[in-house]
Design a protein around this motif. Structure first.
Motif, mmCIF file in Angstrom:
data_model
loop_
_atom_site.group_PDB
_atom_site.id
_atom_site.type_symbol
_atom_site.label_atom_id
_atom_site.label_comp_id
_atom_site.label_asym_id
_atom_site.label_seq_id
_atom_site.Cartn_x
_atom_site.Cartn_y
_atom_site.Cartn_z
ATOM 1 N N LEU A 5 -42.753 -58.072 -21.659
ATOM 2 C CA LEU A 5 -42.781 -57.913 -20.213
ATOM 3 C C LEU A 5 -44.138 -58.384 -19.718
ATOM 4 O O LEU A 5 -45.168 -57.960 -20.235
ATOM 5 N N VAL A 6 -44.140 -59.273 -18.736
ATOM 6 C CA VAL A 6 -45.365 -59.796 -18.141
ATOM 7 C C VAL A 6 -45.376 -59.412 -16.662
ATOM 8 O O VAL A 6 -44.426 -59.710 -15.947
ATOM 9 N N ALA A 7 -46.461 -58.760 -16.222
ATOM 10 C CA ALA A 7 -46.609 -58.396 -14.811
ATOM 11 C C ALA A 7 -47.891 -59.017 -14.285
ATOM 12 O O ALA A 7 -48.983 -58.691 -14.749
ATOM 13 N N ASP A 8 -47.746 -59.916 -13.323
ATOM 14 C CA ASP A 8 -48.894 -60.559 -12.690
ATOM 15 C C ASP A 8 -48.479 -60.983 -11.295
ATOM 16 O O ASP A 8 -47.393 -61.548 -11.114
ATOM 17 N N ASP A 9 -49.314 -60.720 -10.295
ATOM 18 C CA ASP A 9 -48.962 -61.048 -8.916
ATOM 19 C C ASP A 9 -49.180 -62.520 -8.582
ATOM 20 O O ASP A 9 -48.725 -62.985 -7.545
ATOM 21 N N SER A 10 -49.819 -63.271 -9.464
ATOM 22 C CA SER A 10 -50.066 -64.693 -9.226
ATOM 23 C C SER A 10 -48.910 -65.548 -9.754
ATOM 24 O O SER A 10 -48.602 -65.514 -10.953
ATOM 25 N N ASP A 11 -48.294 -66.318 -8.846
ATOM 26 C CA ASP A 11 -47.217 -67.222 -9.264
ATOM 27 C C ASP A 11 -47.718 -68.201 -10.325
ATOM 28 O O ASP A 11 -47.010 -68.493 -11.298
ATOM 29 N N ILE A 12 -48.927 -68.702 -10.127
ATOM 30 C CA ILE A 12 -49.480 -69.672 -11.074
ATOM 31 C C ILE A 12 -49.679 -69.037 -12.444
ATOM 32 O O ILE A 12 -49.307 -69.619 -13.471
ATOM 33 N N HIS A 24 -42.403 -68.521 -28.033
ATOM 34 C CA HIS A 24 -42.691 -67.539 -29.079
ATOM 35 C C HIS A 24 -42.125 -66.157 -28.791
ATOM 36 O O HIS A 24 -42.056 -65.322 -29.688
ATOM 37 N N CYS A 25 -41.788 -65.889 -27.539
ATOM 38 C CA CYS A 25 -41.321 -64.573 -27.109
ATOM 39 C C CYS A 25 -40.221 -64.746 -26.069
ATOM 40 O O CYS A 25 -40.195 -65.732 -25.346
ATOM 41 N N GLU A 26 -39.371 -63.754 -25.989
ATOM 42 C CA GLU A 26 -38.479 -63.665 -24.841
ATOM 43 C C GLU A 26 -39.288 -62.979 -23.753
ATOM 44 O O GLU A 26 -39.754 -61.850 -23.933
ATOM 45 N N VAL A 27 -39.517 -63.667 -22.639
ATOM 46 C CA VAL A 27 -40.414 -63.161 -21.607
ATOM 47 C C VAL A 27 -39.631 -62.766 -20.357
ATOM 48 O O VAL A 27 -38.818 -63.536 -19.853
#
Length: 123
Positions: A5-12, A24-27
């Motif tokens: 799970l990746v949480a980041d407010d930046s689209d970039i 390498h991962c299911e994201v």
């Protein structure tokens, strides 16, 4: 293949992380701490990558909430603020590691994948 799970407010930054980690991962990517908490409560992940500075619920508060919900896998903080590691709130939140921006792609990938060694399937 680890599920991350990746949480980041930046689209970039989300795009960069998806491209880097995707082979390498299911994201699963979300845009804020509130969505990260909800995803961690309703889905299974091998690890979580949280940006520290997000509007609303920041990464530290999200980490605390996710840990209180029973998640025991690695939670990695991602930040451009080098002073974060000295903050007592950060130190007690339950993060496994801290990666500072800007980062070298290989360094980020190696540190994230290293957190999964021995943790496959646990969450």
């Amino acid at each position: 293949m680890p599920r991350l799970l990746v949480a980041d407010d930046s689209d970039i930054m989300r795009t960069v992380l998806l491209r880097l980690l995707g082979p390498h991962c299911e994201v699963v990517a979300v845009v804020n701490g509130q969505d990260a908490i909800a995803a961690a409560a309703s889905q299974t992940f091998d690890g979580i990558l949280l940006d520290i500075r997000m509007p609303g619920i920041d990464g530290v508060a999200a980490c605390r909430s996710i840990r209180s919900g029973g998640f025991e896998g690695p939670i990695i903080a991602l930040t451009a603020d080098e002073s974060v590691s000295r903050d007592p709130e950060f130190a007690s939140a339950g993060f496994t590691d801290l990666i500072e921006k800007p980062f070298a792609a290989e360094t980020l990938l190696n540190r994230i994948l290293a957190c999964f060694e021995g943790d496959q399937g646990e969450s």
